[in-house]
Design a protein around this motif. Structure first.
Motif, PDB file in Angstrom:
ATOM      1  N   SER A 357      30.941  21.021 -29.385  1.00  0.00           N
ATOM      2  CA  SER A 357      30.919  21.002 -27.968  1.00  0.00           C
ATOM      3  C   SER A 357      31.906  21.591 -27.174  1.00  0.00           C
ATOM      4  O   SER A 357      33.230  21.919 -27.887  1.00  0.00           O
ATOM      5  N   ASN A 374      38.199  11.384 -29.947  1.00  0.00           N
ATOM      6  CA  ASN A 374      36.829  11.165 -30.523  1.00  0.00           C
ATOM      7  C   ASN A 374      36.912  11.200 -31.971  1.00  0.00           C
ATOM      8  O   ASN A 374      36.933  12.177 -32.275  1.00  0.00           O
ATOM      9  N   SER A 376      35.020  11.382 -34.447  1.00  0.00           N
ATOM     10  CA  SER A 376      34.144  12.334 -35.276  1.00  0.00           C
ATOM     11  C   SER A 376      34.540  14.018 -34.905  1.00  0.00           C
ATOM     12  O   SER A 376      34.089  14.777 -35.591  1.00  0.00           O
ATOM     13  N   PHE A 396      32.530  18.979 -34.713  1.00  0.00           N
ATOM     14  CA  PHE A 396      32.095  17.465 -35.335  1.00  0.00           C
ATOM     15  C   PHE A 396      31.517  17.483 -36.844  1.00  0.00           C
ATOM     16  O   PHE A 396      30.884  18.644 -37.017  1.00  0.00           O
TER      17      PHE A 396
HETATM   18  C1  LIG Z   1      32.053  12.042 -29.830  1.00  0.00           C
HETATM   19  O1  LIG Z   1      31.398  13.634 -29.489  1.00  0.00           O
HETATM   20  C2  LIG Z   1      29.988  13.632 -29.878  1.00  0.00           C
HETATM   21  C3  LIG Z   1      29.390  14.895 -29.518  1.00  0.00           C
HETATM   22  O2  LIG Z   1      29.876  15.503 -28.324  1.00  0.00           O
HETATM   23  C4  LIG Z   1      29.521  12.601 -29.060  1.00  0.00           C
HETATM   24  O3  LIG Z   1      27.789  12.578 -29.194  1.00  0.00           O
HETATM   25  C5  LIG Z   1      30.007  11.322 -29.217  1.00  0.00           C
HETATM   26  O4  LIG Z   1      29.440  10.189 -28.278  1.00  0.00           O
HETATM   27  C6  LIG Z   1      31.391  11.246 -28.974  1.00  0.00           C
HETATM   28  N1  LIG Z   1      31.955   9.993 -29.157  1.00  0.00           N
HETATM   29  C7  LIG Z   1      32.837   9.314 -28.456  1.00  0.00           C
HETATM   30  C8  LIG Z   1      33.224   7.994 -28.871  1.00  0.00           C
HETATM   31  O5  LIG Z   1      33.040   9.760 -27.268  1.00  0.00           O
END
Ligand SMILES: *[C@@H]1O[C@H](CO)[C@@H](O)[C@H](O)[C@H]1NC(C)=O
Ligand SMILES: *[C@@H]1O[C@H](CO)[C@@H](O)[C@H](O)[C@H]1NC(C)=O
Ligand SMILES: *[C@@H]1O[C@H](CO)[C@@H](O)[C@H](O)[C@H]1NC(C)=O
Ligand SMILES: *[C@@H]1O[C@H](CO)[C@@H](O)[C@H](O)[C@H]1NC(C)=O
Ligand SMILES: *[C@@H]1O[C@H](CO)[C@@H](O)[C@H](O)[C@H]1NC(C)=O
Ligand SMILES: *[C@@H]1O[C@H](CO)[C@@H](O)[C@H](O)[C@H]1NC(C)=O
Length: 804
Positions: A357, A374, A376, A396
């Motif tokens: 992203s 985040n 991941s 990711f």
């Molecule tokens: C982490 O980033 C991914 C991809 O942008 C997204 O789909 C996901 O919801 C995010 N997770 C959090 C906990 O913000």
């Protein structure tokens, strides 16, 4: 990877371009045998065969070069077998190729033309346009062959997406040099959040040029500003395209070749009258997609060429030890999410951007925070390396197809997420290297022995505590003591943010940048290993937005520590008992805090699978986050119960004077109702801005009694904290005082449950019972050493051992 033969440029500059000839570059129709020639005679359009006289194609080729000269074919999959075909421009402005009235090929145009004409340009582009419009290149043509490439890319031709017209321009290889039927090798731009150019073999990725990083494609370091080529990558809402143009009169083309599975560039040499090979992609082993597998990198100058990224180890060591390394690598130890940090590696072609992203508006520091938050997100870096770098791209999942260049400046820096244990070992390695180079070798040896010694001790202590069964099932990150020592600046006084009955609390910052609160249990604290592990297990499983989150713990030698998320705004007592800070909390905020605490406590009592009695709820155990959300902390003295058992009896009374329910303080009987009592006291404190029990002059003032007295006289509003007088809504405040008094009633059975409290706080329709006399804490007052004054300082938790 690419062979650059600069000398070619000198010998190949073509100057001999035919003088303007009467133009037959425009046409309305074309039959086999006829050709259309571009104005300066560079390209020609006609029906040609490629060896087999029975197959002819409508094609464009260089007019004057002997071989390999075709640049575009219209009907590659659909050849014509004789000379009875005709190409005609019809009145709406479409070219149509027919053979015995069979439709062979045609163009399509979004709009009808008034007076269309077809023309072959000197760029090799066949266009349809309005006859009376200027024939400037770059104009919107009704149709152009450059939008429908064959296997060849020429100067000025765009590859990629016209998002408005939904056209995806791609190179497609011919089956072979003499068969222009489309093969399965293609060269395309894929619209990832961070777009990339792939060479695809069918649906399989064959080669990746890497994303455009503002200066070049990440996988093409030789793509530098130069006097010959201009590279242009555009990525916006209208288009995502790549093209190159020439700043000299060089004749050059890029061809996608199915046979060699490559995309070579050729340059025309006038001296030898032949096409000379200039460079190709993929050029070397490491350019082939994903040859080393996930989370590894490929380096052409290393042997073997594949290696795992820092902090990763081979997925299957046996296969890795052979030359077969496509299985890739995995993390040596698991990520902990919030406690992780990043290491950077320089000189890379960045990983496959399928799962990325991009945020162009933030800088590297914010990028790091965003990635860290985040769980991941595995890696990040600047999305644009031009200048001092800008923008943010995050990866990711697995990191794929990374190449390491011998010269760091050829590649990019990538920040890779690793768990704290790996960050630490890397830091140790670095410091070891520094010692080794800066200090005499002898000292290096001594240090090495010291490290070994420390390691041994550490391993011994790890072995020791691992033997203790209750540590075995901790499913929380265990942090190394050295990490915490660094984070808290060696537990310096300046980092100390609190002092409790069980030890001190320190603020710290991890290598990852994450701020933490470390609860360091004093070595002679009453909380033994059993309580410690009790707390750790409890909090690890209990999660709610009104409870402080435990991030990890550290058990090493005699040290026992809990690592929590850090709450910027500190504890509630800091606000409500301070005449200045109290102004920051108006009534709506205080009400929000009261409700938050109630929900957190209700969760502990009812909703968490464990049914927890806190036993030491007080203002200093409620922390406030950056938006003043309350979070209950300090579960050190909590006890769990099964469904049946919600009352207990203990010979160790733990709690804080002023908040303890009478039955608990006197008889050691605790239950969820003793927590309700503490909640009631806390609620009244929040409204009054005064401590539940404090000294005023020589007198000990009991807040609860005071409120009760005024309540009886219908004057309860008198006790409201003057700091929130302006914002207070009398009916709401009165109702809250009422609920508070219900909570502090003498007999546990009279007090509401936290579930009722939450309901009562949430609705003003439910009729409230009249409160009975509150419970008093009268006995054993003398035990408390120093009564705190009505404002300031923190109420200390105490532990009483009652004889039993
Ligand atoms: C982490 O980033 C991914 C991809 O942008 C997204 O789909 C996901 O919801 C995010 N997770 C959090 C906990 O913000
Ligand atoms: C072309 O077609 C003719 C007549 O059908 C046939 O005799 C000849 O073998 C064909 N040539 C090739 C190269 O296929
Ligand atoms: C050439 O193609 C036409 C139309 O497709 C077909 O009718 C004819 O039989 C073909 N001729 C040969 C010699 O294959
Ligand atoms: C990259 O950054 C440079 C310098 O800050 C800027 O001029 C350029 O437009 C940026 N490129 C992209 C693709 O955003
Ligand atoms: C394609 O590659 C093959 C094998 O390397 C070579 O013989 C052929 O000339 C190439 N064709 C083009 C158009 O580059
Ligand atoms: C992208 O994520 C998907 C879903 O997790 C995964 O199946 C795929 O292999 C990933 N692709 C790449 C190139 O990382």
């Amino acid at each position: 990877m690419s062979i650059i033969v600069y000398t070619l440029f000198v010998s190949s500059l073509v100057v001999s371009i035919a003088a303007d000839t009467p133009s037959n570059s425009q046409f309305q129709s074309l039959s086999p045998g006829e050709t259309i020639v571009s104005p300066r005679g560079i390209f020609e359009l006609g029906f040609f065969n490629l060896g087999n006289p029975n197959k002819s194609y409508l094609a464009i080729r260089y007019k004057s070069y002997p071989d390999q000269t075709f640049v575009w074919v219209a009907n590659g999959a659909n050849p014509i077998n004789d000379s009875s075909a005709i190409l005609k421009l019809n009145s709406p402005g479409s070219l149509v190729l027919t053979h015995y009235n069979n439709h062979v090929w045609s163009t399509s145009s979004p709009k009808e033309a008034m007076n269309p004409v077809a023309e072959l340009l000197d760029s090799g582009n066949l266009v349809i346009r309005e006859k009376n419009e200027a024939k400037l290149e770059g104009k919107e043509y009704l149709w152009q062959s450059f939008d429908y490439p064959s296997n060849t890319m020429l100067a000025g031709m765009k590859i990629g997406w016209d998002l408005k017209r939904k056209i995806n321009r791609r190179l497609i290889a011919w089956k072979s040099d003499d068969d222009p039927t489309p093969g399965d090798l293609s060269w395309i731009i894929v619209l990832h959040p961070y777009p990339e150019i792939y060479m695809m073999s069918g649906t399989k990725k064959h080669h990746r040029l890497g994303p455009w990083n503002g200066l070049r494609f990440s996988g093409m370091p030789e793509m530098k500003p130069n006097p010959v080529f201009n590279y242009k990558f555009v990525s916006n809402k209208d288009e995502v395209t790549y093209m190159w143009t020439l700043q000299t009169s060089l004749i050059t083309k890029v061809v996608l070749n199915q046979t060699s599975q490559q995309r070579p560039r050729y340059v025309w040499s006038e001296a030898t009258r032949s096409w000379n090979f200039y460079s190709t992609m993929p050029g070397e082993y490491c350019d082939y997609y994903g040859v080393c597998g996930a989370n590894s990198f490929c380096s052409s100058t290393a042997s073997p060429m594949c290696d795992c990224l820092k902090g990763f180890k081979p997925k299957s060591p046996e296969k890795w030890n052979s030359m077969y390394r496509t299985e890739g690598c995995r993390l040596k130890s698991p990520l902990t999410c919030m406690l992780d940090g990043f290491v950077h590696v320089d000189g890379l072609k960045v990983p496959d951007t399928t799962n990325t992203s991009v945020d162009e508006s933030i800088d590297l520091e914010k990028c790091r925070t965003k990635c860290l938050n985040n769980c991941s997100c595995m890696a990040y870096t600047n999305s644009n390396i031009s200048g001092s770098g800008s923008g943010c791209v995050m990866w990711f999942g697995d990191l794929l197809d990374i190449k390491l260049y011998p010269a760091p400046e050829s590649g990019q820096r990538l920040y890779i997420r690793l768990p704290p244990s790996e960050l630490d070992s890397i830091r140790h390695k670095v410091s070891k290297i520094m010692y080794a180079t800066s200090v005499a070798a002898a000292i290096g040896v001594i240090l090495a022995i010291y490290f070994l010694y420390r390691r041994k001790i550490y391993e011994k202590s790890m072995a020791e505590y691992n033997n203790e069964s209750y540590v075995n099932d901790l499913d929380l990150p265990l942090l190394d003591l050295s990490i915490i020592i660094v984070a808290t600046n060696k537990f310096s006084e300046g980092n100390k943010i609190g002092e409790g009955g069980f030890g001190s609390v320190y603020w710290g910052k991890l290598a990852s940048g994450l701020e933490i609160a470390v609860k360091r249990l004093s070595k002679n604290s009453d909380q033994g290993m059993s309580e410690f592990v009790n707390e750790v297990k409890l909090i690890a499983r209990v999660q709610h937005r009104n409870l402080v989150k435990l991030l990890g713990c550290c058990i090493q030698k005699k040290e026992k520590m809990l690592v929590y998320e850090y709450m910027v705004n500190g504890s509630l007592d800091y606000f409500i008992f301070d005449s200045t800070k109290g102004k920051l909390l108006d009534w709506p905020k205080r009400f929000h805090i009261i409700c938050g605490i109630a929900r957190g406590l209700m969760y502990l009592h009812q909703d968490s699978r464990l049914r927890i009695v806190h036993r030491d709820l007080k203002a200093s155990n409620v922390l406030l986050d950056d938006t003043l959300n309350p979070k209950i902390s300090d579960f050190g003295v909590a006890k769990t119960f099964g469904e049946e058992n919600i009352e207990g009896n203990t010979n160790r009374i733990v709690g804080t004077y002023g908040y303890m329910a009478p039955e608990y303080a006197i008889d050691g009987q605790f239950s969820i109702k003793s927590d309700v009592f503490s909640f009631g006291v806390l609620l009244l404190e929040i409204i009054c801005g005064k401590k539940s029990r404090c000294s005023s002059g020589k007198q000990i003032v009991h807040l609860v009694d005071h409120v009760w007295t005024l309540w009886k006289k219908d004057m309860a509003l008198q006790i409201v904290d003057p700091n929130m007088e302006d914002s207070c809504i009398a009916s709401e405040v009165l109702r809250c005082i009422h609920i508070g008094l219900l909570c502090v009633q003498q007999y546990p059975e009279d007090r509401p449950t936290m579930t009722s409290v939450v309901l009562l706080l949430g609705s003003d329709e439910v009729q409230l019972d009249e409160p009975k006399e509150p419970g008093h804490f009268v006995k054993k007052e003398s035990i408390e050493a120093n009564s705190s004054s009505c404002s300031s300082t923190n109420a200390m938790s105490i532990t009483l051992l009652t004889a039993r």
